[in-house]
Design an enzyme around this catalytic site. Structure first.
Site, PDB file in Angstrom:
ATOM      1  N   THR A  94      48.211  41.060 -29.079  1.00 51.82           N
ATOM      2  CA  THR A  94      48.044  41.974 -29.908  1.00 51.82           C
ATOM      3  C   THR A  94      49.423  43.211 -29.066  1.00 51.82           C
ATOM      4  O   THR A  94      50.764  43.645 -29.886  1.00 51.82           O
ATOM      5  CB  THR A  94      47.444  42.917 -30.372  1.00 51.82           C
ATOM      6  N   ASP A 388      37.252  38.104 -27.060  1.00 48.97           N
ATOM      7  CA  ASP A 388      38.196  37.939 -26.516  1.00 48.97           C
ATOM      8  C   ASP A 388      38.692  36.524 -25.491  1.00 48.97           C
ATOM      9  O   ASP A 388      39.170  36.206 -26.453  1.00 48.97           O
ATOM     10  CB  ASP A 388      38.939  39.499 -25.876  1.00 48.97           C
TER      11      ASP A 388
HETATM   12  P1  ADP Z   1      47.890  41.674 -25.006  1.00 49.48           P
HETATM   13  O1  ADP Z   1      47.074  42.603 -26.424  1.00 49.48           O
HETATM   14  O2  ADP Z   1      49.096  41.826 -25.325  1.00 49.48           O
HETATM   15  O3  ADP Z   1      47.023  40.835 -24.486  1.00 49.48           O
HETATM   16  P2  ADP Z   1      46.801  43.300 -23.094  1.00 49.48           P
HETATM   17  O4  ADP Z   1      46.489  44.665 -22.447  1.00 49.48           O
HETATM   18  O5  ADP Z   1      45.886  42.287 -22.843  1.00 49.48           O
HETATM   19  O6  ADP Z   1      47.723  42.848 -23.703  1.00 49.48           O
HETATM   20  O7  ADP Z   1      48.019  43.383 -21.280  1.00 49.48           O
HETATM   21  C1  ADP Z   1      48.171  41.621 -21.618  1.00 49.48           C
HETATM   22  C2  ADP Z   1      49.781  41.811 -19.720  1.00 49.48           C
HETATM   23  O8  ADP Z   1      48.734  41.448 -18.810  1.00 49.48           O
HETATM   24  C3  ADP Z   1      50.154  40.119 -19.742  1.00 49.48           C
HETATM   25  O9  ADP Z   1      51.537  40.492 -20.558  1.00 49.48           O
HETATM   26  C4  ADP Z   1      48.755  39.354 -19.038  1.00 49.48           C
HETATM   27  O10 ADP Z   1      50.720  38.372 -18.507  1.00 49.48           O
HETATM   28  C5  ADP Z   1      49.250  40.942 -17.875  1.00 49.48           C
HETATM   29  N1  ADP Z   1      48.251  40.211 -17.367  1.00 49.48           N
HETATM   30  C6  ADP Z   1      46.866  39.979 -17.536  1.00 49.48           C
HETATM   31  N2  ADP Z   1      46.529  40.704 -15.858  1.00 49.48           N
HETATM   32  C7  ADP Z   1      47.014  40.513 -14.935  1.00 49.48           C
HETATM   33  C8  ADP Z   1      46.840  40.668 -13.428  1.00 49.48           C
HETATM   34  N3  ADP Z   1      46.155  40.540 -12.527  1.00 49.48           N
HETATM   35  N4  ADP Z   1      48.208  40.440 -12.768  1.00 49.48           N
HETATM   36  C9  ADP Z   1      49.797  40.815 -13.334  1.00 49.48           C
HETATM   37  N5  ADP Z   1      49.306  40.832 -15.121  1.00 49.48           N
HETATM   38  C10 ADP Z   1      48.362  40.620 -15.593  1.00 49.48           C
END
Ligand code: ADP
Ligand code: MG
Length: 548
Positions: A94, A388
């Site tokens: 999102t 989620d």
């Molecule tokens: P969304 O609502 O778009 O899912 P999030 O706040 O969950 O937003 O963030 C998702 C982003 O964070 C993605 O681009 C994912 O690849 C990145 N991400 C999640 N965990 C990690 C991590 N451990 N290291 C780097 N990037 C991460």
């Protein structure tokens, strides 16, 4: 770990009908995107939201933020709707969808300044979005039932959220729950129905005691304290029909005139109830759950018959039990048959006094994730995180495709989109290049939110990708470029695909509104109040049209 809370206030609606309308629309949409953008990724900031009644929510979740802020502006509202669609369809991505939409609009503003017409930009964005949707297939890895990968998907989804501290325990529960509700369809496709996953919570014990129950957990007391509570193999009846004397008898009580009539009436009532209990006995019922009432007089007879009975069971519990037990819900007790009964084991849990029903039929399905935690705040956060992760893992397991996160897939896609732009003639090429830049907003923002230098990070990432490292992404904790796939930062292809497509769609919608306003003011301007601004708006838009 999280940064400083930021306060967001609702924005007053303001209807503009002059040449600033376009700039206004874009900036309203961008303001929403900007508010959400700072929460992207594991190191995203928490936002503090102050409601109209003074209630405060602290959250890192993009959707929660958009739900809470009061957005009157119709363009900004479009961005919110995109987020909601993304949440409904993919359960994740999102923030990405909203942030990329905002960046696309920023790019569009620049292009409009360079006299590229919005229609051209819209075409370019659409072409680039379609190209990306197809291209992402090349960067996809197949899940192939790999549990470890699915756990990594769950953990990635929970990283940075309140559930993070317990992500290993929770990821394992989520993956097992999803596996339990996954079926192979006749055509070989995989169907995951998270509707068959329930969750329950219990405050006061350690998270590590959370567990997956292969069935339903029902928090109800038996109608009589001396009823049996445990069965290895029970015949279970689910009924909508109350176990009470019929209405006619109750009405009759109004007309009684002396004591003997009352006795007769009570006898008749008691007889009717004992008959109902006899009927259950004859069917071989061991356990009965009624959605409605069970008459007090019947409690004793049910106990005597060795039947465990519960009344006023939630409708949702009855429906879930139907799946778990492979039962049919009976609406008229008199016509109940053995085929209606579900089969299952029943156990009363020692410390919680809740009942666990596990199905024995071939067609029984449904699991319950029982979350335990020290306080209700901890549990609420865990529950959100689990919800989620469930959606994300279900998407990944059902669709079977994954891409590398940490900005890896966006940087790789941006390269491909730039190559594609080279093959496109005219000004549309500029819009396609802008689309590539907007994709890179993801790694830039992940870096920024982690307090890293966004430009350096992007330079490093691009150079790794130029060297053929297609899964090179950012480790937001160390600031290093790593193989995100190997680091276990993986996301469902479908969610990413959808997020990028939604972002393009949202940006295009906002850009398109100006066309509508433009035309509207020319022919049938019903927005009377905007009168004086009207002609000016026409002039402004006219100039834009000429620039195409
Ligand atoms: P969304 O609502 O778009 O899912 P999030 O706040 O969950 O937003 O963030 C998702 C982003 O964070 C993605 O681009 C994912 O690849 C990145 N991400 C999640 N965990 C990690 C991590 N451990 N290291 C780097 N990037 C991460
Ligand atoms: Mg996420």
């Amino acid at each position: 770990m999280a940064g400083q809370p930021v306060m967001i206030m609702g924005e007053d609606a303001q209807q503009l009908r002059d040449r600033d309308a376009q700039a206004h629309n874009i900036s309203a949409a961008r303001a929403v995107a900007e508010a959400v953008r700072t929460t992207l990724g594991p190191k995203g900031m928490d936002k503090m939201l102050v409601g109209s009644t003074g209630d405060v929510t602290v959250t890192n979740d993009g959707v929660t933020i958009l739900d809470e802020i009061d957005i009157d502006n119709p363009t900004a509202q479009m961005i919110v709707e995109v987020a909601q669609t993304q949440e409904d369809e993919a359960g994740d991505g999102t923030t990405t969808a909203v942030a990329v939409a905002g960046e696309l609009l920023k790019q569009a503003e620049d292009l409009i300044e360079q006299e590229v017409h919005p229609t051209t930009i819209i075409r370019g964005f659409t072409a680039a979005s379609e190209f990306t949707r197809a291209e992402i297939e090349e960067l996809t890895t197949s899940v192939d039932g790999n549990e470890e990968l699915l756990r990594a998907v769950a953990e990635t989804a929970m990283t940075g959220k309140g559930a993070e501290a317990n992500k290993e325990v929770l990821a394992d529960l989520v993956v097992r729950a999803v596996q339990a509700v996954t079926i192979e369809a006749d055509d070989g496709s995989t169907i995951v129905d998270v509707g068959f996953v329930e969750s329950g919570t219990e405050i006061g014990r350690g998270v590590e005691e959370s567990e997956l129950v292969h069935g339903a957990v029902i928090n109800k007391d038996p109608v009589h304290p001396d009823m049996p509570t445990d069965f290895d193999e029970a015949n279970i009846l689910l009924t909508l029909d109350p176990i009470e004397a019929s209405e006619a008898d109750v009405d009759a009580s109004v007309t009684v005139t002396d004591a003997s009539q009352i006795d007769a009436f009570l006898d008749a009532e008691e007889e009717e109830l004992t008959e109902k209990v006899e009927l259950l006995k004859d069917l071989g019922v061991d356990v009965v759950l009624a959605q409605k009432g069970i008459d007090d007089v019947a409690h004793h007879y049910l106990k005597e018959a060795g039947i465990l009975a519960m009344r006023r069971t939630n409708k949702s519990d009855i429906q879930f039990l139907r799946e778990v037990l492979g039962a049919r819900v009976v609406s008229d007790l008199d016509s109940a048959t053995k085929e209606d009964l579900g089969r299952g084991s029943v156990r009363r849990h020692e410390t919680t006094d809740t009942f666990r029903f596990e199905g024995l039929n071939d067609d029984s399905h449904g699991v319950t994730i029982m979350l335990r935690g020290s306080t209700s705040t901890v549990i609420d956060e865990m529950e959100r995180g689990v919800e989620d992760a469930l959606d994300v893992v279900a998407t990944a397991a059902g669709d079977g495709r994954l891409v590398a996160g940490g900005g890896a897939v966006e940087v790789e896609l941006a390269r491909h989109v730039r190559d594609y732009a080279d093959s496109v003639e005219g000004r549309q090429q500029l819009a396609i290049e802008a689309f590539a830049d907007a994709l890179e907003l993801v790694p830039r923002t992940l870096a920024e939110n982690a307090g890293l230098d966004a430009i350096d990070a992007l330079v490093d990432l691009r150079s790794a990708h130029d060297d053929g490292k297609t899964n090179a992404g950012l480790d937001v904790f160390s600031g290093e470029v790593v193989d995100s796939y190997e680091a276990g930062v993986v996301e469902p292809t479908m969610a990413k695909q959808q997020a990028i497509a939604s972002a393009a769609e949202a940006a295009n919608l906002v850009l398109k509104i100006d066309d509508v306003l433009d035309a509207g003011e020319g022919d049938d301007d019903e927005g009377g109040p905007g009168g004086p601004g009207g002609p000016g708006g026409m002039g402004g838009m006219g100039g834009m049209g000429g620039a195409m």
